[in-house]
Design a protein around this motif. Structure first.
Motif, PDB file in Angstrom:
ATOM      1  N   PRO A  21      81.912-136.868 -26.222  1.00 30.85           N
ATOM      2  CA  PRO A  21      82.840-137.843 -26.828  1.00 30.85           C
ATOM      3  C   PRO A  21      82.187-139.200 -27.085  1.00 30.85           C
ATOM      4  CG  PRO A  21      83.936-136.649 -25.080  1.00 30.85           C
ATOM      5  CD  PRO A  21      82.488-136.267 -25.014  1.00 30.85           C
ATOM      6  N   LEU A  22      81.314-139.642 -26.193  1.00 35.79           N
ATOM      7  CA  LEU A  22      80.608-140.909 -26.431  1.00 35.79           C
ATOM      8  C   LEU A  22      79.689-140.795 -27.654  1.00 35.79           C
ATOM      9  CD1 LEU A  22      79.657-142.069 -22.836  1.00 35.79           C
ATOM     10  CD2 LEU A  22      81.323-143.088 -24.380  1.00 35.79           C
ATOM     11  N   TYR A  23      79.023-139.670 -27.781  1.00 39.14           N
ATOM     12  CA  TYR A  23      78.154-139.436 -28.933  1.00 39.14           C
ATOM     13  C   TYR A  23      78.955-139.475 -30.232  1.00 39.14           C
ATOM     14  CZ  TYR A  23      74.794-137.026 -31.945  1.00 39.14           C
ATOM     15  OH  TYR A  23      73.951-136.680 -32.968  1.00 39.14           O
ATOM     16  N   ILE A  24      80.136-138.889 -30.215  1.00 40.00           N
ATOM     17  CA  ILE A  24      80.995-138.882 -31.405  1.00 40.00           C
ATOM     18  C   ILE A  24      81.417-140.303 -31.771  1.00 40.00           C
ATOM     19  CG2 ILE A  24      83.256-138.165 -32.283  1.00 40.00           C
ATOM     20  CD1 ILE A  24      82.841-135.561 -30.608  1.00 40.00           C
ATOM     21  N   VAL A  25      81.820-141.081 -30.780  1.00 38.78           N
ATOM     22  CA  VAL A  25      82.235-142.466 -31.028  1.00 38.78           C
ATOM     23  C   VAL A  25      81.072-143.273 -31.591  1.00 38.78           C
ATOM     24  CG1 VAL A  25      82.961-144.591 -29.879  1.00 38.78           C
ATOM     25  CG2 VAL A  25      84.101-142.440 -29.353  1.00 38.78           C
ATOM     26  N   VAL A  26      79.884-143.115 -31.029  1.00 37.14           N
ATOM     27  CA  VAL A  26      78.713-143.838 -31.525  1.00 37.14           C
ATOM     28  C   VAL A  26      78.386-143.409 -32.949  1.00 37.14           C
ATOM     29  CG1 VAL A  26      76.221-144.128 -31.201  1.00 37.14           C
ATOM     30  CG2 VAL A  26      77.751-144.308 -29.249  1.00 37.14           C
ATOM     31  N   ALA A  27      78.426-142.118 -33.234  1.00 39.19           N
ATOM     32  CA  ALA A  27      78.115-141.629 -34.586  1.00 39.19           C
ATOM     33  C   ALA A  27      79.096-142.186 -35.614  1.00 39.19           C
ATOM     34  CB  ALA A  27      78.135-140.103 -34.604  1.00 39.19           C
ATOM     35  N   VAL A  28      80.372-142.188 -35.291  1.00 38.66           N
ATOM     36  CA  VAL A  28      81.383-142.712 -36.224  1.00 38.66           C
ATOM     37  C   VAL A  28      81.193-144.208 -36.431  1.00 38.66           C
ATOM     38  CG1 VAL A  28      83.850-143.131 -36.501  1.00 38.66           C
ATOM     39  CG2 VAL A  28      83.049-140.893 -35.763  1.00 38.66           C
ATOM     40  N   ASN A  29      80.887-144.937 -35.361  1.00 35.42           N
ATOM     41  CA  ASN A  29      80.696-146.386 -35.490  1.00 35.42           C
ATOM     42  C   ASN A  29      79.424-146.728 -36.262  1.00 35.42           C
ATOM     43  OD1 ASN A  29      83.043-147.306 -34.255  1.00 35.42           O
ATOM     44  ND2 ASN A  29      82.162-147.010 -32.232  1.00 35.42           N
ATOM     45  N   PRO A  37      79.907-144.013 -47.664  1.00 36.37           N
ATOM     46  CA  PRO A  37      79.181-143.210 -48.662  1.00 36.37           C
ATOM     47  C   PRO A  37      80.128-142.219 -49.321  1.00 36.37           C
ATOM     48  CG  PRO A  37      78.719-142.425 -46.458  1.00 36.37           C
ATOM     49  CD  PRO A  37      79.577-143.655 -46.304  1.00 36.37           C
ATOM     50  N   PRO A  38      79.652-141.534 -50.364  1.00 37.76           N
ATOM     51  CA  PRO A  38      80.472-140.476 -50.975  1.00 37.76           C
ATOM     52  C   PRO A  38      80.839-139.426 -49.915  1.00 37.76           C
ATOM     53  CG  PRO A  38      78.549-140.926 -52.323  1.00 37.76           C
ATOM     54  CD  PRO A  38      78.387-141.714 -51.075  1.00 37.76           C
ATOM     55  N   LEU A  39      81.932-138.746 -50.165  1.00 32.10           N
ATOM     56  CA  LEU A  39      82.461-137.790 -49.193  1.00 32.10           C
ATOM     57  C   LEU A  39      81.439-136.727 -48.814  1.00 32.10           C
ATOM     58  CD1 LEU A  39      84.894-136.824 -47.555  1.00 32.10           C
ATOM     59  CD2 LEU A  39      85.529-135.439 -49.527  1.00 32.10           C
ATOM     60  N   TRP A  40      80.708-136.194 -49.769  1.00 32.80           N
ATOM     61  CA  TRP A  40      79.753-135.135 -49.469  1.00 32.80           C
ATOM     62  C   TRP A  40      78.602-135.653 -48.617  1.00 32.80           C
ATOM     63  CZ3 TRP A  40      74.717-135.357 -51.136  1.00 32.80           C
ATOM     64  CH2 TRP A  40      74.429-136.300 -52.122  1.00 32.80           C
ATOM     65  N   VAL A  41      78.175-136.909 -48.813  1.00 32.23           N
ATOM     66  CA  VAL A  41      77.116-137.489 -47.980  1.00 32.23           C
ATOM     67  C   VAL A  41      77.628-137.698 -46.562  1.00 32.23           C
ATOM     68  CG1 VAL A  41      75.636-139.511 -47.635  1.00 32.23           C
ATOM     69  CG2 VAL A  41      75.973-138.590 -49.940  1.00 32.23           C
ATOM     70  N   GLU A  42      78.823-138.227 -46.452  1.00 32.85           N
ATOM     71  CA  GLU A  42      79.421-138.453 -45.136  1.00 32.85           C
ATOM     72  C   GLU A  42      79.595-137.130 -44.385  1.00 32.85           C
ATOM     73  OE1 GLU A  42      83.177-140.959 -43.285  1.00 32.85           O
ATOM     74  OE2 GLU A  42      83.060-140.599 -45.439  1.00 32.85           O
ATOM     75  N   LEU A  43      80.061-136.104 -45.078  1.00 32.55           N
ATOM     76  CA  LEU A  43      80.220-134.789 -44.466  1.00 32.55           C
ATOM     77  C   LEU A  43      78.871-134.227 -44.014  1.00 32.55           C
ATOM     78  CD1 LEU A  43      82.056-132.382 -43.762  1.00 32.55           C
ATOM     79  CD2 LEU A  43      81.608-131.523 -46.060  1.00 32.55           C
ATOM     80  N   ALA A  44      77.855-134.373 -44.852  1.00 34.13           N
ATOM     81  CA  ALA A  44      76.521-133.883 -44.496  1.00 34.13           C
ATOM     82  C   ALA A  44      75.978-134.604 -43.261  1.00 34.13           C
ATOM     83  CB  ALA A  44      75.566-134.051 -45.671  1.00 34.13           C
ATOM     84  N   VAL A  45      76.177-135.904 -43.183  1.00 35.00           N
ATOM     85  CA  VAL A  45      75.709-136.671 -42.024  1.00 35.00           C
ATOM     86  C   VAL A  45      76.412-136.201 -40.757  1.00 35.00           C
ATOM     87  CG1 VAL A  45      75.731-138.968 -40.952  1.00 35.00           C
ATOM     88  CG2 VAL A  45      75.011-138.699 -43.329  1.00 35.00           C
ATOM     89  N   TYR A  46      77.721-136.003 -40.822  1.00 37.75           N
ATOM     90  CA  TYR A  46      78.463-135.550 -39.642  1.00 37.75           C
ATOM     91  C   TYR A  46      78.076-134.127 -39.233  1.00 37.75           C
ATOM     92  CZ  TYR A  46      81.449-139.670 -39.741  1.00 37.75           C
ATOM     93  OH  TYR A  46      81.914-140.953 -39.697  1.00 37.75           O
ATOM     94  N   VAL A  47      77.821-133.266 -40.203  1.00 34.94           N
ATOM     95  CA  VAL A  47      77.396-131.897 -39.873  1.00 34.94           C
ATOM     96  C   VAL A  47      76.022-131.931 -39.211  1.00 34.94           C
ATOM     97  CG1 VAL A  47      76.671-129.698 -40.871  1.00 34.94           C
ATOM     98  CG2 VAL A  47      78.815-130.751 -41.589  1.00 34.94           C
ATOM     99  N   ILE A  48      75.108-132.706 -39.756  1.00 32.04           N
ATOM    100  CA  ILE A  48      73.765-132.811 -39.174  1.00 32.04           C
ATOM    101  C   ILE A  48      73.838-133.395 -37.768  1.00 32.04           C
ATOM    102  CG2 ILE A  48      71.555-134.024 -39.371  1.00 32.04           C
ATOM    103  CD1 ILE A  48      71.910-133.692 -42.460  1.00 32.04           C
ATOM    104  N   LEU A  49      74.589-134.472 -37.589  1.00 32.01           N
ATOM    105  CA  LEU A  49      74.728-135.065 -36.264  1.00 32.01           C
ATOM    106  C   LEU A  49      75.442-134.124 -35.298  1.00 32.01           C
ATOM    107  CD1 LEU A  49      75.633-138.762 -37.126  1.00 32.01           C
ATOM    108  CD2 LEU A  49      73.476-137.887 -36.210  1.00 32.01           C
TER     109      LEU A  49
END
Length: 76
Positions: A21-29, A37-49
Motif C-alpha cells: 500500500p505504501l508503494y501504491i501511494v508513492v507511485a500515485v503521488n 499524461p495521456p490515458l494509455w501512458v498513465e496505464l502503461a506506467v501503472y502496469v509497469i510499476l
C-alpha cells in the motif's frame, strides 16, 4: 544468509500489508507531480510499476504458500 521459512512468511505478510500500500501511494503521488499524461501512458506506467515491485522480492515470496519444509513429518 538465506531466510528461514518463518522469516520469509513474516516478511511476505509485512510486504503485502504495509509495503505494497505504501508503494501504491508513492507511485500515485509521483505520477501526480507531473502534468497528467495521456490515458494509455498513465496505464502503461501503472502496469509497469505494478509488475516491477515483485522482481526484487521474488525470493521472499517463493514457496511461502507451501507447507513448512523444516517441520517434522506428521504421524498418522
Amino acid at each position: 544468509m538465506a531466510l528461514s521459512y518463518k522469516a520469509r512468511r513474516r516478511w511476505a505478510l509485512f510486504i503485502l500489508v504495509i509495503g505494497l500500500p505504501l508503494y501504491i501511494v508513492v507511485a500515485v503521488n509521483v505520477i501526480a507531480l507531473f502534468d497528467r499524461p495521456p490515458l494509455w501512458v498513465e496505464l502503461a506506467v501503472y502496469v509497469i510499476l505494478g509488475v516491477v515491485w515483485a522482481f526484487p522480492l521474488k525470493a521472499v515470496f517463493r514457496g511461502v504458500g507451501q507447507p513448512d519444509p523444516d517441520a517434522p513429518p506428521e504421524e498418522r
